[in-house]
Write an enzyme that holds these catalytic residues in place. Structure first.
Site, PDB file in Angstrom:
ATOM      1  N   HIS A 233      15.754  -5.974 -41.751  1.00  0.00           N
ATOM      2  CA  HIS A 233      16.791  -5.007 -42.109  1.00  0.00           C
ATOM      3  C   HIS A 233      16.814  -3.819 -41.142  1.00  0.00           C
ATOM      4  O   HIS A 233      15.797  -3.449 -40.552  1.00  0.00           O
ATOM      5  CB  HIS A 233      16.534  -4.448 -43.515  1.00  0.00           C
ATOM      6  CG  HIS A 233      16.520  -5.480 -44.578  1.00  0.00           C
ATOM      7  ND1 HIS A 233      15.947  -5.284 -45.803  1.00  0.00           N
ATOM      8  CD2 HIS A 233      17.004  -6.754 -44.610  1.00  0.00           C
ATOM      9  CE1 HIS A 233      16.078  -6.376 -46.543  1.00  0.00           C
ATOM     10  NE2 HIS A 233      16.719  -7.285 -45.842  1.00  0.00           N
TER      11      HIS A 233
ATOM     12  N   TYR B  14       7.619   3.430 -47.936  1.00  0.00           N
ATOM     13  CA  TYR B  14       8.506   3.641 -46.781  1.00  0.00           C
ATOM     14  C   TYR B  14       8.924   5.097 -46.741  1.00  0.00           C
ATOM     15  O   TYR B  14       9.440   5.604 -47.739  1.00  0.00           O
ATOM     16  CB  TYR B  14       9.820   2.884 -46.952  1.00  0.00           C
ATOM     17  CG  TYR B  14       9.797   1.409 -47.092  1.00  0.00           C
ATOM     18  CD1 TYR B  14       9.410   0.809 -48.281  1.00  0.00           C
ATOM     19  CD2 TYR B  14      10.209   0.611 -46.052  1.00  0.00           C
ATOM     20  CE1 TYR B  14       9.435  -0.566 -48.417  1.00  0.00           C
ATOM     21  CE2 TYR B  14      10.252  -0.772 -46.185  1.00  0.00           C
ATOM     22  CZ  TYR B  14       9.858  -1.341 -47.371  1.00  0.00           C
ATOM     23  OH  TYR B  14       9.907  -2.702 -47.516  1.00  0.00           O
TER      24      TYR B  14
ATOM     25  N   LYS C  18      11.736   4.479 -39.731  1.00  0.00           N
ATOM     26  CA  LYS C  18      10.958   4.154 -40.931  1.00  0.00           C
ATOM     27  C   LYS C  18       9.477   4.266 -40.584  1.00  0.00           C
ATOM     28  O   LYS C  18       9.046   3.788 -39.539  1.00  0.00           O
ATOM     29  CB  LYS C  18      11.216   2.712 -41.389  1.00  0.00           C
ATOM     30  CG  LYS C  18      12.615   2.417 -41.867  1.00  0.00           C
ATOM     31  CD  LYS C  18      12.753   0.933 -42.197  1.00  0.00           C
ATOM     32  CE  LYS C  18      14.207   0.594 -42.443  1.00  0.00           C
ATOM     33  NZ  LYS C  18      14.431  -0.864 -42.566  1.00  0.00           N
TER      34      LYS C  18
ATOM     35  N   ARG D  93     -16.794   9.229 -55.088  1.00  0.00           N
ATOM     36  CA  ARG D  93     -15.636   9.095 -56.019  1.00  0.00           C
ATOM     37  C   ARG D  93     -14.663   8.022 -55.557  1.00  0.00           C
ATOM     38  O   ARG D  93     -13.855   7.524 -56.336  1.00  0.00           O
ATOM     39  CB  ARG D  93     -14.899  10.439 -56.108  1.00  0.00           C
ATOM     40  CG  ARG D  93     -15.737  11.604 -56.606  1.00  0.00           C
ATOM     41  CD  ARG D  93     -15.046  12.919 -56.312  1.00  0.00           C
ATOM     42  NE  ARG D  93     -14.858  13.056 -54.855  1.00  0.00           N
ATOM     43  CZ  ARG D  93     -14.123  14.041 -54.316  1.00  0.00           C
ATOM     44  NH1 ARG D  93     -13.499  14.938 -55.074  1.00  0.00           N
ATOM     45  NH2 ARG D  93     -14.007  14.117 -52.996  1.00  0.00           N
TER      46      ARG D  93
ATOM     47  N   HIS E  17      13.355  -4.235 -39.269  1.00  0.00           N
ATOM     48  CA  HIS E  17      12.057  -4.298 -39.956  1.00  0.00           C
ATOM     49  C   HIS E  17      12.039  -5.418 -40.987  1.00  0.00           C
ATOM     50  O   HIS E  17      13.026  -5.647 -41.696  1.00  0.00           O
ATOM     51  CB  HIS E  17      11.770  -2.973 -40.657  1.00  0.00           C
ATOM     52  CG  HIS E  17      10.544  -3.027 -41.516  1.00  0.00           C
ATOM     53  ND1 HIS E  17      10.587  -2.886 -42.874  1.00  0.00           N
ATOM     54  CD2 HIS E  17       9.255  -3.254 -41.196  1.00  0.00           C
ATOM     55  CE1 HIS E  17       9.359  -2.997 -43.356  1.00  0.00           C
ATOM     56  NE2 HIS E  17       8.538  -3.215 -42.360  1.00  0.00           N
TER      57      HIS E  17
ATOM     58  N   ARG F  52      10.489 -10.068 -46.817  1.00  0.00           N
ATOM     59  CA  ARG F  52      11.631  -9.177 -47.014  1.00  0.00           C
ATOM     60  C   ARG F  52      12.119  -8.746 -45.618  1.00  0.00           C
ATOM     61  O   ARG F  52      11.311  -8.366 -44.774  1.00  0.00           O
ATOM     62  CB  ARG F  52      11.239  -7.923 -47.798  1.00  0.00           C
ATOM     63  CG  ARG F  52      10.804  -8.179 -49.240  1.00  0.00           C
ATOM     64  CD  ARG F  52      10.423  -6.878 -49.897  1.00  0.00           C
ATOM     65  NE  ARG F  52       9.868  -7.031 -51.239  1.00  0.00           N
ATOM     66  CZ  ARG F  52      10.481  -6.591 -52.332  1.00  0.00           C
ATOM     67  NH1 ARG F  52      11.674  -6.003 -52.240  1.00  0.00           N
ATOM     68  NH2 ARG F  52       9.910  -6.739 -53.525  1.00  0.00           N
TER      69      ARG F  52
HETATM   70  C1  LIG Z   1      16.659   0.606 -49.363  1.00  0.00           C
HETATM   71  C2  LIG Z   1      17.266   0.885 -50.694  1.00  0.00           C
HETATM   72  C3  LIG Z   1      17.690  -0.117 -51.521  1.00  0.00           C
HETATM   73  N1  LIG Z   1      18.251   0.206 -52.704  1.00  0.00           N
HETATM   74  C4  LIG Z   1      18.656  -0.854 -53.606  1.00  0.00           C
HETATM   75  C5  LIG Z   1      19.498  -1.943 -52.998  1.00  0.00           C
HETATM   76  C6  LIG Z   1      19.108  -3.152 -53.789  1.00  0.00           C
HETATM   77  O1  LIG Z   1      19.885  -3.217 -54.968  1.00  0.00           O
HETATM   78  C7  LIG Z   1      17.657  -2.886 -54.160  1.00  0.00           C
HETATM   79  C8  LIG Z   1      16.681  -3.606 -53.277  1.00  0.00           C
HETATM   80  O2  LIG Z   1      17.116  -3.392 -51.936  1.00  0.00           O
HETATM   81  P1  LIG Z   1      16.755  -4.473 -50.868  1.00  0.00           P
HETATM   82  O3  LIG Z   1      16.991  -5.832 -51.445  1.00  0.00           O
HETATM   83  O4  LIG Z   1      17.435  -4.087 -49.587  1.00  0.00           O
HETATM   84  O5  LIG Z   1      15.203  -4.239 -50.713  1.00  0.00           O
HETATM   85  P2  LIG Z   1      14.282  -4.989 -49.671  1.00  0.00           P
HETATM   86  O6  LIG Z   1      14.825  -6.338 -49.388  1.00  0.00           O
HETATM   87  O7  LIG Z   1      12.916  -4.839 -50.201  1.00  0.00           O
HETATM   88  O8  LIG Z   1      14.437  -4.132 -48.359  1.00  0.00           O
HETATM   89  C9  LIG Z   1      13.385  -3.263 -48.043  1.00  0.00           C
HETATM   90  O9  LIG Z   1      12.492  -3.962 -47.234  1.00  0.00           O
HETATM   91  C10 LIG Z   1      12.962  -4.187 -45.913  1.00  0.00           C
HETATM   92  C11 LIG Z   1      11.886  -4.931 -45.170  1.00  0.00           C
HETATM   93  C12 LIG Z   1      13.362  -2.905 -45.277  1.00  0.00           C
HETATM   94  O10 LIG Z   1      13.020  -2.565 -44.132  1.00  0.00           O
HETATM   95  C13 LIG Z   1      14.289  -2.108 -46.047  1.00  0.00           C
HETATM   96  O11 LIG Z   1      14.348  -0.749 -45.545  1.00  0.00           O
HETATM   97  C14 LIG Z   1      13.982  -2.008 -47.493  1.00  0.00           C
HETATM   98  O12 LIG Z   1      15.174  -1.732 -48.161  1.00  0.00           O
HETATM   99  O13 LIG Z   1      17.454  -1.478 -54.013  1.00  0.00           O
HETATM  100  C15 LIG Z   1      18.427   1.498 -53.118  1.00  0.00           C
HETATM  101  O14 LIG Z   1      18.952   1.753 -54.197  1.00  0.00           O
HETATM  102  N2  LIG Z   1      18.028   2.502 -52.310  1.00  0.00           N
HETATM  103  C16 LIG Z   1      17.448   2.255 -51.117  1.00  0.00           C
HETATM  104  O15 LIG Z   1      17.083   3.207 -50.403  1.00  0.00           O
END
Ligand SMILES: Cc1cn([C@H]2C[C@H](O)[C@@H](COP(=O)(O)OP(=O)(O)O[C@H]3O[C@H](C)C(=O)[C@H](O)[C@H]3O)O2)c(=O)[nH]c1=O
Length: 183
Positions: free
Chosen positions: A62, A132, A72, A23, A119, A59
């Protein structure tokens, strides 16, 4: 679930078998019993997913400052990424050192990144998706970050760094005599 230590204290790789049959496949993605030695008293607070459309996109880097610092647990559900942990902990013997793992849907590998370790990742294929597991809730005011191309870190990204968000492009370089963030 097998736990493999890395050179960065608390940054570990978790491998779990992918069981296949006619499967398809099945894999245990998280187990509080198997991972108890890592989790201690931590609990799951939030589970997020991100989809990165273009290979080369980075990305990060952070983290969240105390009291919202988080562990994480990261795995790739689709595609392939170069997943990077950077030790920013004051007092760590590996301060400013980084460790990377290739996470993919195929290898089913998970990287565990403890508090105080930043990260980031680079998508190595289009439409790469990460899951995550966070042990603290998102706290915008506690968000911290460092430029993914900081020369003090010298992260060896497999592809040319691209697709940075405005936020990630504006992240600071570390100060010259950075001694780590207090935990
Ligand atoms: C983490 C998070 C973000 N947000 C909102 C904040 C922004 O408006 C949007 C995208 O967030 P961000 O631009 O921080 O996403 P990434 O740049 O992908 O960051 C991620 O990727 C990197 C590599 C990581 O390690 C972070 O933990 C993870 O947040 O989602 C939320 O509403 N809730 C949440 O828990």
């Amino acid at each position: 679930m097998d736990i493999r230590q890395t050179a960065l204290p608390g940054v570990v790789v978790v491998e779990s078998p992918v069981v296949t049959d006619a499967r398809g496949a099945f894999q245990r993605c998280f187990c509080s019993r198997d991972l108890a030695p890592l989790l201690g008293t931590r609990e799951i607070a939030q589970i997020n997913r991100s989809l990165t459309a273009r290979s080369g996109t980075v990305r990060g880097l952070h983290f969240q400052f105390p009291p919202h610092a988080e562990m994480k647990l990261i795995r790739c559900l689709r595609g392939r990424v170069w997943d990077v942990a950077v030790d920013l902990r004051a007092g760590s013997p590996q301060l400013l050192r980084w460790h990377a793992e290739e996470l993919s849907a195929a290898n089913g590998r998970m990287l565990v990144i403890p508090e105080g370790v930043a990260h980031g990742f680079q998508a190595l294929e289009n439409d790469s998706e990460l899951l995550y597991i966070h042990t603290a809730h998102y706290a915008h005011a506690a968000e911290g970050g460092v430029r993914c191309d900081d020369p003090q870190l010298g992260i060896d990204w497999p592809m040319m760094v691209g697709g940075l968000s405005d936020r990630d492009r504006a992240l600071p370089m570390l100060p010259a005599l950075f001694t780590g963030f207090p935990q």
